[in-house]
Write a protein that holds these residues in place. Sequence first.
Motif, PDB file in Angstrom:
ATOM      1  N   VAL A 105     -20.118  34.619 -14.063  1.00 42.16           N
ATOM      2  CA  VAL A 105     -19.781  34.296 -12.674  1.00 42.16           C
ATOM      3  C   VAL A 105     -21.004  34.526 -11.808  1.00 42.16           C
ATOM      4  CG1 VAL A 105     -18.366  34.920 -10.659  1.00 42.16           C
ATOM      5  CG2 VAL A 105     -17.332  34.908 -12.943  1.00 42.16           C
ATOM      6  N   ASN A 210     -12.889  37.467  -7.776  1.00 45.53           N
ATOM      7  CA  ASN A 210     -12.064  37.344  -8.981  1.00 45.53           C
ATOM      8  C   ASN A 210     -10.590  37.588  -8.674  1.00 45.53           C
ATOM      9  OD1 ASN A 210     -13.737  36.595 -11.216  1.00 45.53           O
ATOM     10  ND2 ASN A 210     -14.755  38.573 -11.059  1.00 45.53           N
ATOM     11  N   HIS A 213      -8.811  34.427  -7.848  1.00 48.06           N
ATOM     12  CA  HIS A 213      -8.434  33.475  -8.895  1.00 48.06           C
ATOM     13  C   HIS A 213      -6.918  33.380  -8.966  1.00 48.06           C
ATOM     14  CE1 HIS A 213     -12.286  33.025 -11.490  1.00 48.06           C
ATOM     15  NE2 HIS A 213     -12.616  33.323 -10.244  1.00 48.06           N
ATOM     16  N   GLY A 227      -8.836  42.079  -9.625  1.00 48.60           N
ATOM     17  CA  GLY A 227     -10.240  41.688  -9.582  1.00 48.60           C
ATOM     18  C   GLY A 227     -11.076  42.458 -10.579  1.00 48.60           C
ATOM     19  N   MET A 230     -10.206  41.088 -14.149  1.00 52.56           N
ATOM     20  CA  MET A 230     -10.880  39.821 -14.429  1.00 52.56           C
ATOM     21  C   MET A 230     -12.378  40.031 -14.621  1.00 52.56           C
ATOM     22  SD  MET A 230      -8.709  37.341 -14.643  1.00 52.56           S
ATOM     23  CE  MET A 230      -9.738  35.893 -14.386  1.00 52.56           C
ATOM     24  N   SER A 231     -12.961  40.915 -13.819  1.00 51.90           N
ATOM     25  CA  SER A 231     -14.393  41.197 -13.946  1.00 51.90           C
ATOM     26  C   SER A 231     -14.703  41.837 -15.292  1.00 51.90           C
ATOM     27  CB  SER A 231     -14.857  42.105 -12.807  1.00 51.90           C
ATOM     28  OG  SER A 231     -14.713  41.472 -11.554  1.00 51.90           O
ATOM     29  N   GLY A 234     -14.463  39.380 -18.061  1.00 54.11           N
ATOM     30  CA  GLY A 234     -15.696  38.605 -18.083  1.00 54.11           C
ATOM     31  C   GLY A 234     -16.854  39.380 -18.668  1.00 54.11           C
ATOM     32  N   THR A 356     -18.967  29.832 -13.855  1.00 60.11           N
ATOM     33  CA  THR A 356     -18.100  29.855 -12.676  1.00 60.11           C
ATOM     34  C   THR A 356     -18.906  30.325 -11.480  1.00 60.11           C
ATOM     35  OG1 THR A 356     -16.138  30.341 -14.013  1.00 60.11           O
ATOM     36  CG2 THR A 356     -16.006  30.852 -11.673  1.00 60.11           C
ATOM     37  N   HIS A 358     -18.511  31.263  -7.279  1.00 56.71           N
ATOM     38  CA  HIS A 358     -17.633  31.479  -6.124  1.00 56.71           C
ATOM     39  C   HIS A 358     -18.383  31.069  -4.862  1.00 56.71           C
ATOM     40  CE1 HIS A 358     -15.383  34.856  -8.517  1.00 56.71           C
ATOM     41  NE2 HIS A 358     -15.049  33.639  -8.892  1.00 56.71           N
TER      42      HIS A 358
END
Length: 544
Positions: A105, A210, A213, A227, A230-231, A234, A356, A358
């Motif tokens: 990201v 995140n 999302h 968040g 998700m981080s 990743g 990805t 942002h």
Amino acid sequence: MAPPDAAAGSHPPAGTRTARDAVVIGAGPNGLVAANLLADAGWDVAVLEAQGEPGGAVRSDRGVHPDYVHDTFSAFYPLAAASPVLRDLGLERYGLRWSHAPAVVGHPLPDGRCAVLSRDVERTAASLARFSPADADAWYRLYDLWCRYGDDLVACLFTPFPPVRSGLRLAARARAAEGLRLARTLLLPARRFGEEHFAGEGGRLLIAGNALHADLGPESALGGGFGWLMSMLGQAHGFPVPVGGAGRLTQALVARLLDRGGELRCGHAVTEVLVRDGRAVSVRTADGMETPVRRAVLADVPAPLLYERLVGPEHLPPRLRADLSRFQWDFATVKVDWALSRPIPWTCEDAHGAGTVHVADGVDALTRFGGQLAMEQVPDVPFTVLGQMTTADPSRSPAGTESAWGYTHVPQRIRSDAGDDGITGAWDAREKDAIANRVEAGIERLAPGFRDAIEARRVLAPPDLERLDAALVGGAVNQGTTSLHQQLFFRPVPGDGRPRTPVRGLYLASATAHPGGGVHGAPGANAARAALRTPRLPRRRRRP
């Protein structure tokens, strides 16, 4: 002549197919996972799908430009990479291959700085240290927290609620005081989470971006925990993509199912689940064909659609009907696909390698975006989640080009437009162009010349998404809000958290069940395991 799936020598009544152990309604990823697990157990299972092709929101096409592959809906799959459900299916034996972008990201800012999430923890920490030197150590601490508890948290996420075994392991590792601190951390809003852990803006952007999302704005409870989850997914697994397009994941699930004797029938929309003596006994499709079931019906269908359209209200308790009236969908989605003649010309070099990206000017901009959605306004400056698909998988478009997409959220019900275009929710060509132009304007600010690279464009507004997949009601891609009041044992209604329904032999296998949206297969797997514990219906004698 008997239907093609009737057993040799059998003669079912007109309009009736041969009975199956189970019928799965819907060939999305959850439905296909459920069908695979039932077939593994030796069940005779058929999957009925309304669309002309399987996959639900996991499909790809060449509809934007013949030389470019675009994922029609979902695209990056960190939850799939972490999911023990999908891992245990061994889909690589059926052609599935994963690919990664150089970085996971990127969140570029107008001043040229960029927060980067990488699968290399040192690279991530170094990126955040450029915003504040102390934030490298902050990221290492958060990653250490994941290394200690991440496996158990994922196990809790992917099993029915309450997660007994994984929950006990987590409780044993995180003793009383530390467990309470972990729970508090997970419940924090993304803004507060970022303020407590990071001195600079980089880490705060990764957590808050995140979180969005899903439909968790910076001020929403649970946003910080989501968040962070998700981080960390990743960080540990990346945001991988199937080589050749999202549809390759679906193809692998279908190939595995057929290899085990399961059946898939597309273009067969189920219109009714027939209930007798409180039990699901068959399903009926739009063509009037009825398929009896000996053991179970599993519905990869949003709970409101299942109960309100397929099961008669007389089979449901009044409290469930009342709770369904309060079910909350997540925000609607608008998705824009681009065929680009060259990679996106980001002014920030670190954004080039991110799969990805942002697009938002900071956490305050994310709060403003979330506030406008809460007030049922179409945001004037959208927050965009952008995918650079050729960067992640070079097979998606010709060398030197980019297959890209971006999505943003709009209200389910539009009260007003915060911009100047008067978007009302009619979503005609004018309104679709207006919202797409706002998305492109945000990218152009960070990548001057982006618009000049557009060879072709496709805009999918909420009605388009629902038309292509009826489960995406109003363009809600997570089948219900991710907010705390509709998670765990509140999902889809208070007292749930498990796939059983008030109708015996009928199981909820969609993302409206715990643990919710994302491509990980857990709702389908949970429903299949529950169905496998169901006793077989006695065989009924056919009248002469």
